[in-house]
Design a protein around this motif. Structure first.
Motif, short mmCIF file in Angstrom:
data_model
loop_
_atom_site.label_atom_id
_atom_site.label_comp_id
_atom_site.label_asym_id
_atom_site.label_seq_id
_atom_site.Cartn_x
_atom_site.Cartn_y
_atom_site.Cartn_z
N SER A 43 0.76 -1.52 0.05
CA SER A 43 0.27 -0.07 0.42
C SER A 43 0.95 1.18 -0.21
CB SER A 43 -0.69 -0.49 1.20
OG SER A 43 -0.07 0.52 1.79
N LEU A 44 0.34 2.64 -0.32
CA LEU A 44 0.78 3.32 -0.90
C LEU A 44 1.49 3.61 1.27
CD1 LEU A 44 2.42 6.32 -1.47
CD2 LEU A 44 -0.04 6.96 -1.45
N PHE A 45 0.61 4.13 1.96
CA PHE A 45 1.10 3.52 3.06
C PHE A 45 2.34 2.71 3.83
CE2 PHE A 45 1.18 2.47 8.07
CZ PHE A 45 1.00 3.96 8.60
N ILE A 52 10.55 6.11 5.05
CA ILE A 52 10.48 7.59 6.76
C ILE A 52 11.25 6.63 7.04
CG2 ILE A 52 9.93 8.13 8.50
CD1 ILE A 52 7.66 8.57 7.09
N ASP A 53 11.64 4.55 7.22
CA ASP A 53 12.86 4.11 7.86
C ASP A 53 13.75 4.53 7.01
OD1 ASP A 53 10.97 3.16 9.74
OD2 ASP A 53 10.46 1.55 8.87
N ASP A 54 13.53 4.24 5.51
CA ASP A 54 15.31 4.41 4.82
C ASP A 54 15.59 5.76 5.53
OD1 ASP A 54 14.49 2.75 4.31
OD2 ASP A 54 14.20 2.88 2.11
N ALA A 55 15.01 7.19 5.54
CA ALA A 55 15.66 8.52 5.35
C ALA A 55 16.01 8.10 6.66
CB ALA A 55 13.98 9.64 5.62
N ARG A 56 15.75 8.14 8.21
CA ARG A 56 16.29 7.78 9.29
C ARG A 56 17.39 6.69 9.50
NH1 ARG A 56 10.29 6.18 12.22
NH2 ARG A 56 9.54 8.03 12.53
N THR A 57 17.59 6.20 8.46
CA THR A 57 19.01 4.99 8.45
C THR A 57 19.84 5.65 7.72
OG1 THR A 57 17.25 3.55 8.28
CG2 THR A 57 19.70 2.81 7.48
N TYR A 58 19.36 7.17 7.06
CA TYR A 58 20.13 7.65 6.24
C TYR A 58 21.03 8.59 6.49
CZ TYR A 58 22.11 10.88 3.04
OH TYR A 58 22.69 12.06 2.19
N VAL A 59 20.32 9.67 7.56
CA VAL A 59 20.68 10.23 8.74
C VAL A 59 21.20 10.17 9.66
CG1 VAL A 59 19.09 12.57 10.34
CG2 VAL A 59 18.18 12.10 8.16
N SER A 60 20.78 8.53 10.37
CA SER A 60 21.42 8.46 11.47
C SER A 60 23.39 7.93 10.71
CB SER A 60 21.60 7.12 11.64
OG SER A 60 21.71 6.94 12.98
N ALA A 61 23.07 7.67 9.72
CA ALA A 61 24.92 7.14 8.85
C ALA A 61 25.20 8.00 8.61
CB ALA A 61 24.41 5.96 7.38
#
Length: 151
Positions: A43-45, A52-61
């Motif tokens: 689904s789109l959700f 969002i999870d990928d963005a959090r991982t990227y920001v953390s890295a």
């Protein structure tokens, strides 16, 4: 190794068609309808949550990388300052040695007081020329800053 009749069944006949052997009839080779994986639907959700999870991982890295990079740069700057200070200290010692050596070398030619006066005046002239050059550079930088404020 394959028997001659197995390879004959796979070899195409003269008319160009291929005949393959029949599949075995035992029940273990058939696939039950329950064993087939259902079609996966996202689904789109779910996609937005994964983004969002990928963005959090990227920001953390990225934060970890930048912290490591800053630590590396800080370490190198500290070592650079330390080596620079030692280099300046060695340069000062060399200059003192040169000054004493010049005074000793000139003493037989123009007495001890004359040698000292010549060496001190030479160093003062050198310092005066460097101070003038520094003042000129500071005034050019100041003029450039005042110029950018007016525009």
């Amino acid at each position: 190794m394959a028997s001659p009749q197995d390879t004959a069944a796979v070899r195409p006949p003269d008319d160009g068609t291929v005949s393959l052997p029949d599949p075995p009839d035992d029940a273990s080779s058939t696939i039950a309808e329950d064993d087939v994986a259902p079609e996966v639907r996202h689904s789109l959700f779910d996609d937005i949550e994964a983004l969002i999870d990928d963005a959090r991982t990227y920001v953390s890295a990225e934060l970890t990388y930048q912290k490591t990079r800053a630590g590396f740069v800080t370490d190198r700057v500290k070592k650079g300052i330390a080596f620079g200070a030692v280099a300046v200290f060695c340069g000062v010692l060399a200059t003192i040695g040169l000054t004493v050596g010049l005074i000793i070398a000139l003493t037989p030619l123009v007495t001890a007081w004359g040698a000292t006066a010549i060496v001190v005046l030479a160093w003062l002239l050198f310092a005066f020329l460097l101070a003038r050059r520094a003042a000129r550079n500071f005034s050019e930088a100041s003029a450039a800053m005042n110029e950018s404020d007016e525009t």
